[in-house]
Design a protein around this motif. Sequence first.
Motif: not given
Length: 95
Positions: A35-39, A14-18, A49-52, A6-8
């Motif tokens: 922080d991402i690793v902890r989450r 998470t917007s514009g991650a790169g 959200e995990s994928v994003a 599904p589209a996230v």
Amino acid sequence: MSVTRPAVAPTASTSGAGDQALDLPFEKALEQLEDIVRRLEKGDVPLDESVAIYERGEALKRHCEGLLQKAEARIQKITLGADGKAAGVSPLDVD
């Protein structure tokens, strides 16, 4: 049977991650990556959200690696000539 992801919808984190990762100093990017690793390790983040945030983490990891490579390239050792004056630079060998 194919499974479609599904589209996230992008969130503030998470917007514009790169794109956002490219503007961050190393310390801030590393902080966000940690922080991402902890989450993700907690395991209570919804799949979408995990994928994003995983994708954001990958962008941050690449950004941090690039900054480290640039820093390593800048660390140099000054070489001295026979007269004791600086004659040039060479890569620093820390081993």
